[in-house]
Write an enzyme that holds these catalytic residues in place. Structure first.
Site, PDB file in Angstrom:
ATOM      1  N   CYS A 297       0.826  -1.213   0.000  1.00 21.07           N
ATOM      2  CA  CYS A 297       0.000   0.000   0.000  1.00 21.07           C
ATOM      3  C   CYS A 297       0.856   1.256   0.000  1.00 21.07           C
ATOM      4  O   CYS A 297       1.882   1.323   0.673  1.00 21.07           O
ATOM      5  CB  CYS A 297      -0.870   0.025   1.238  1.00 21.07           C
ATOM      6  SG  CYS A 297      -1.991  -1.370   1.335  1.00 21.07           S
TER       7      CYS A 297
ATOM      8  N   ARG B 243       5.863  -0.011  -5.863  1.00 20.35           N
ATOM      9  CA  ARG B 243       5.755  -0.811  -4.638  1.00 20.35           C
ATOM     10  C   ARG B 243       4.891  -2.043  -4.842  1.00 20.35           C
ATOM     11  O   ARG B 243       4.940  -2.969  -4.045  1.00 20.35           O
ATOM     12  CB  ARG B 243       5.150   0.038  -3.513  1.00 20.35           C
ATOM     13  CG  ARG B 243       6.029   1.191  -3.090  1.00 20.35           C
ATOM     14  CD  ARG B 243       5.243   2.239  -2.325  1.00 20.35           C
ATOM     15  NE  ARG B 243       4.912   1.827  -0.986  1.00 20.35           N
ATOM     16  CZ  ARG B 243       5.565   2.207   0.096  1.00 20.35           C
ATOM     17  NH1 ARG B 243       6.590   3.009  -0.010  1.00 20.35           N
ATOM     18  NH2 ARG B 243       5.193   1.805   1.286  1.00 20.35           N
TER      19      ARG B 243
ATOM     20  N   TRP C 295      -2.549  -2.931  -1.684  1.00 26.22           N
ATOM     21  CA  TRP C 295      -2.041  -4.300  -1.831  1.00 26.22           C
ATOM     22  C   TRP C 295      -2.823  -5.108  -0.812  1.00 26.22           C
ATOM     23  O   TRP C 295      -2.654  -4.947   0.394  1.00 26.22           O
ATOM     24  CB  TRP C 295      -0.543  -4.322  -1.546  1.00 26.22           C
ATOM     25  CG  TRP C 295       0.128  -5.632  -1.802  1.00 26.22           C
ATOM     26  CD1 TRP C 295       0.547  -6.129  -3.003  1.00 26.22           C
ATOM     27  CD2 TRP C 295       0.491  -6.617  -0.818  1.00 26.22           C
ATOM     28  NE1 TRP C 295       1.128  -7.358  -2.829  1.00 26.22           N
ATOM     29  CE2 TRP C 295       1.107  -7.680  -1.509  1.00 26.22           C
ATOM     30  CE3 TRP C 295       0.344  -6.709   0.562  1.00 26.22           C
ATOM     31  CZ2 TRP C 295       1.580  -8.816  -0.869  1.00 26.22           C
ATOM     32  CZ3 TRP C 295       0.821  -7.844   1.215  1.00 26.22           C
ATOM     33  CH2 TRP C 295       1.435  -8.872   0.500  1.00 26.22           C
TER      34      TRP C 295
ATOM     35  N   ASN D  63      -2.147   2.092   5.371  1.00 27.25           N
ATOM     36  CA  ASN D  63      -1.147   1.067   5.058  1.00 27.25           C
ATOM     37  C   ASN D  63      -0.831   0.368   6.365  1.00 27.25           C
ATOM     38  O   ASN D  63      -0.496   1.019   7.349  1.00 27.25           O
ATOM     39  CB  ASN D  63       0.105   1.744   4.474  1.00 27.25           C
ATOM     40  CG  ASN D  63       1.284   0.797   4.358  1.00 27.25           C
ATOM     41  OD1 ASN D  63       1.123  -0.417   4.352  1.00 27.25           O
ATOM     42  ND2 ASN D  63       2.482   1.355   4.267  1.00 27.25           N
ATOM     43  N   GLY D  64      -0.970  -0.957   6.395  1.00 22.94           N
ATOM     44  CA  GLY D  64      -0.680  -1.694   7.617  1.00 22.94           C
ATOM     45  C   GLY D  64      -1.750  -2.731   7.865  1.00 22.94           C
ATOM     46  O   GLY D  64      -2.555  -3.039   6.980  1.00 22.94           O
TER      47      GLY D  64
ATOM     48  N   GLU E 179      18.597 -17.804  -4.881  1.00 23.19           N
ATOM     49  CA  GLU E 179      18.159 -16.547  -5.504  1.00 23.19           C
ATOM     50  C   GLU E 179      17.643 -16.816  -6.926  1.00 23.19           C
ATOM     51  O   GLU E 179      16.644 -16.224  -7.358  1.00 23.19           O
ATOM     52  CB  GLU E 179      19.332 -15.551  -5.502  1.00 23.19           C
ATOM     53  CG  GLU E 179      19.131 -14.268  -6.295  1.00 23.19           C
ATOM     54  CD  GLU E 179      17.986 -13.385  -5.792  1.00 23.19           C
ATOM     55  OE1 GLU E 179      17.387 -13.683  -4.760  1.00 23.19           O
ATOM     56  OE2 GLU E 179      17.686 -12.399  -6.486  1.00 23.19           O
TER      57      GLU E 179
ATOM     58  N   LYS F 123      13.921 -15.914  -8.153  1.00 25.58           N
ATOM     59  CA  LYS F 123      13.647 -15.068  -9.327  1.00 25.58           C
ATOM     60  C   LYS F 123      12.677 -15.772 -10.264  1.00 25.58           C
ATOM     61  O   LYS F 123      11.721 -15.179 -10.758  1.00 25.58           O
ATOM     62  CB  LYS F 123      14.932 -14.744 -10.114  1.00 25.58           C
ATOM     63  CG  LYS F 123      15.883 -13.765  -9.503  1.00 25.58           C
ATOM     64  CD  LYS F 123      15.476 -12.329  -9.617  1.00 25.58           C
ATOM     65  CE  LYS F 123      14.700 -11.860  -8.425  1.00 25.58           C
ATOM     66  NZ  LYS F 123      15.358 -11.532  -7.213  1.00 25.58           N
TER      67      LYS F 123
ATOM     68  N   GLU G   8       9.092 -16.028  -8.778  1.00 29.18           N
ATOM     69  CA  GLU G   8       8.334 -14.791  -8.555  1.00 29.18           C
ATOM     70  C   GLU G   8       7.896 -14.119  -9.841  1.00 29.18           C
ATOM     71  O   GLU G   8       6.836 -13.505  -9.868  1.00 29.18           O
ATOM     72  CB  GLU G   8       9.038 -13.830  -7.590  1.00 29.18           C
ATOM     73  CG  GLU G   8      10.337 -13.227  -8.023  1.00 29.18           C
ATOM     74  CD  GLU G   8      10.984 -12.363  -6.942  1.00 29.18           C
ATOM     75  OE1 GLU G   8      10.307 -11.914  -6.004  1.00 29.18           O
ATOM     76  OE2 GLU G   8      12.202 -12.125  -7.048  1.00 29.18           O
TER      77      GLU G   8
ATOM     78  N   HIS H 205      19.220 -36.760  -0.158  1.00 33.58           N
ATOM     79  CA  HIS H 205      18.407 -36.889   1.057  1.00 33.58           C
ATOM     80  C   HIS H 205      16.950 -36.502   0.814  1.00 33.58           C
ATOM     81  O   HIS H 205      16.219 -36.244   1.761  1.00 33.58           O
ATOM     82  CB  HIS H 205      19.002 -36.032   2.180  1.00 33.58           C
ATOM     83  CG  HIS H 205      20.381 -36.463   2.565  1.00 33.58           C
ATOM     84  ND1 HIS H 205      20.643 -37.693   3.149  1.00 33.58           N
ATOM     85  CD2 HIS H 205      21.582 -35.854   2.414  1.00 33.58           C
ATOM     86  CE1 HIS H 205      21.946 -37.809   3.359  1.00 33.58           C
ATOM     87  NE2 HIS H 205      22.545 -36.706   2.918  1.00 33.58           N
TER      88      HIS H 205
ATOM     89  N   LYS I 180       6.984  -4.460  -4.074  1.00 32.50           N
ATOM     90  CA  LYS I 180       8.389  -4.071  -4.042  1.00 32.50           C
ATOM     91  C   LYS I 180       8.830  -3.738  -2.619  1.00 32.50           C
ATOM     92  O   LYS I 180       9.906  -4.098  -2.186  1.00 32.50           O
ATOM     93  CB  LYS I 180       8.585  -2.850  -4.957  1.00 32.50           C
ATOM     94  CG  LYS I 180      10.010  -2.347  -5.032  1.00 32.50           C
ATOM     95  CD  LYS I 180      10.807  -3.215  -5.954  1.00 32.50           C
ATOM     96  CE  LYS I 180      12.272  -2.883  -5.953  1.00 32.50           C
ATOM     97  NZ  LYS I 180      13.057  -4.083  -6.287  1.00 32.50           N
TER      98      LYS I 180
END
Ligand code: G6P
Length: 605
Positions: A2, A27, A74, A99-100, A478, A482, A485, A501, A600
């Site tokens: 948000c 964001r 968001w 926001n929150g 990473e 990537k 996402e 294993h 973001k």
């Protein structure tokens, strides 16, 4: 995540609010909206599409006003849907953006329904709007303070009452909120970027603060209601991201900016000096005997790479913790720990909370490695290192990661020097490697056509495994992050030695396995792991340094990188994985720069 923009002015502020939302788009969000004070009742425009669509709706409605608030949402409570988009109204009088997360929204909702309030959204924010309405008797600040006193959780809010045309109130607890001071106008925003072009004068509110804004200025009171003066800061905004130029997406552009971003980040590291981390760090750096690295997502993985450097170069014990886990633990602490928070944005809620947790546990030696100078983390730590990645727009972090790695390497080498375990000769060698790094990164990026060929094959898959060892395990992690996402392909990474294993059970001819194979001391072990995959019919995609003698063949595709680049090898190996994810996502037609459900800047828990 948000984003909030609000303004109280003597001119029409709708264009400023919409422009602010555009600047917060990076964001990540799923809906957006803007509301203004009007005689009679507040008016709002909301959209489930992009801010540009909201701008068109607002123009069609001829929405204008001198006081207004705007928001990118968001979703946390309630699906992305028009009725859940902010601003949220209470009885055509109070307008709120938030926001929150309000953790006690359920009992408050029950209480407010008992008092006759009708809920039209599934948001926790509607509780805030009705609470403020319930406490409102002509003084917005008093109502906001009374309402927020009942809230548990985190919030940054901007509010106006339609009965007070030239007033706006903000409050924060846990989520970021900044006041902007203009000429005959005042602003609220989630971050300074939103107000680029409107003002460069800012006040960063502290937890518990409320701000009472009119066009002529702002008054701030703390949690106890005392009027307080918070320092005003002039913030020079980083260069705007500029046009895409030859690139299709910001992520692609940012991948190719990495050689320059890394060069700029290490430019000031000559010579490796404690001054890099601000004055007087020398004494404290002398005093520390272990390191704690905290971060989330990609920033956490940079900590995982750096762990190897702090151990092997600085000979320091290191812990790397996911911030959202550390913040709730009661670890056994040492007063001689250097706590390093790693963050692109410097605003990630969990990393900030982990930092505060560490400080509450008594840690004094805190350092931020961060890409945003005016961020909360840079303000909250004793020392800092500003990475010079420039503004990162793509939600999937790329250049922030490699610049964090460069900064962490410099930190490890600096600590090694101070501790007397890095000789002048070694320091010169590290310096040389850092100097050669940008050119080496460019050479790897030139391999893009080979990566595209891989992407064409992998884009058709639903699952991909990644393997690595040592620092390159974090690179494999990473790479998998990537890929998942932005392309939505299910991808997981494992230490290559762990294959037998468990993950080996997944290997069939339908399971591609991507391997990071630097020509380091572990390459022979890795070759054995690759054979285990081949023996099960698995297909291998290997990123191998020249000199590993890993030859392409049946079920084995190899992209050859320049010769092993020593401790900085991980920075080279991550580039093909970023490109692989990027091109696989393009082939699958996803929204590369704004992947679904992701943000973001993650400013909620
Ligand atoms: C989000 C972003 C990631 C980032 C993570 C941590 O999940 O999408 O790219 O790595 O937050 O963010 P930070 O700003 O603290 O590095």
């Amino acid at each position: 995540m948000c984003g909030i923009v609000g303004a109280v002015s003597q001119r029409d502020i709708v264009p400023t609010l919409i422009e602010g939302l555009r600047r917060l788009e990076y964001r990540g969000y799923d809906s957006c909206g803007v509301a203004v004070h009007r005689d009679g009742a507040p008016r709002r425009a909301r959209s489930m599409a992009r801010v540009n669509a909201l701008a068109r709706t607002a123009a069609d409605m001829q929405l204008e006003g001198l006081t207004g608030i705007a928001h990118t949402r968001w979703a946390t409570h309630g699906l992305p849907a028009m009725q859940n988009a902010h601003p949220i109204f209470s009885r055509e009088l109070i307008a709120v953006v938030h926001n929150g997360i309000i953790e006690n929204h359920e009992p408050l909702r029950t209480m407010l329904i008992g008092r006759g309030y009708e809920f039209v959204s599934q948001t926790d924010t509607e509780v805030v709007a009705h609470l403020i309405h319930a406490f409102y008797h002509g003084d917005l600040l008093a109502a906001v303070r009374a309402a927020t006193a009942l809230l548990h959780g985190s919030y940054a809010i901007a509010v106006f009452s339609n009965d007070e045309p030239q007033r706006m109130v903000g409050a924060r607890q846990g989520s970021p909120l900044v006041v902007g001071i203009g000429a005959e106008e005042s602003f609220l925003a989630s971050d300074v970027l939103a107000l680029e072009g409107s003002t460069d004068r800012f006040i960063f509110l502290e937890d518990g603060d409320s701000a009472d804004l009119t066009p002529s200025g702002v008054r701030i009171c703390d949690r106890d209601g005392n009027h307080v003066r918070r320092p005003e800061r002039s913030v020079v905004q980083p260069r705007a991201e500029g046009s895409l130029g030859e690139y299709r997406h910001y992520m692609q552009k940012e991948i190719f900016e990495q050689p320059d971003a890394v060069a700029q980040t290490i430019a000031e590291a000559e010579p490796l000096s404690t001054l890099l981390f601000k004055a007087r760090s020398r004494d404290a750096f002398d005093a520390i005997d272990n390191v704690l690295l905290l971060g989330c997502g990609t920033s956490h993985y940079s900590g995982q790479v750096a762990k190897h450097w702090f151990e092997s170069i600085a000979r320091l014990p290191v812990q790397v913790e996911i911030a959202s886990e550390y913040r709730y633990r009661q670890p056994v602490e040492s007063s001689r720990t250097l706590v390093v928070v790693i963050s692109q944005s410097g605003e990630t809620a969990d990393t900030l909370a982990a930092l505060k947790h560490a400080q509450a546990l008594g840690h004094e030696h805190t350092l931020a490695i961060c890409n945003v100078a005016a961020s909360a983390m840079m303000r909250a730590t004793k020392w800092s290192f500003l990475t010079k990645a420039g503004r990162e727009i793509g939600v999937a972090s790329t250049k922030a990661f490699t610049t964090q790695l460069a900064a962490l390497f410099v930190l490890a080498a600096t600590l090694g020097r101070i501790r007397g375990v890095v000789t002048a000769e070694q320091e010169a060698r590290y310096r040389l490697q850092l100097d050669e790094l940008p050119a080496a990164l460019r050479a790897v990026l030139a391999l893009e056509p080979q990566v595209i060929a891989w992407a064409n094959e992998l884009a058709m898959c639903e699952h991909v495994l990644f393997l690595g060892r040592g620092p390159h395990l974090a690179i494999a992690l990473e790479g998998a992050l990537k890929l998942k996402e932005i392309s939505y392909i299910h991808a997981e990474a494992f230490p290559a030695g762990e294959l037998k294993h468990g993950p080996l059970a997944l290997v069939t001819s339908a399971m591609p396995v991507v391997v990071c194979a630097p020509n380091d001391g572990l390459v022979d072990k890795l070759k054995s792991n690759m054979e285990e995959v081949r023996a099960r019919g698995g297909r291998l995609y290997v990123i191998a340094d020249v000199g590993t003698h890993i030859e392409p063949g049946e079920s084995m595709s190899v992209i050859e990188l320049p010769p092993y680049f020593g401790p900085l090898s991980s920075l080279l190996h991550v580039l093909p994985l970023q490109l692989l994810a990027y091109h696989a996502a393009c082939i699958r037609g996803t929204d590369v720069d704004k992947p679904r459900n992701l943000a973001k800047s993650v400013t909620v828990d």
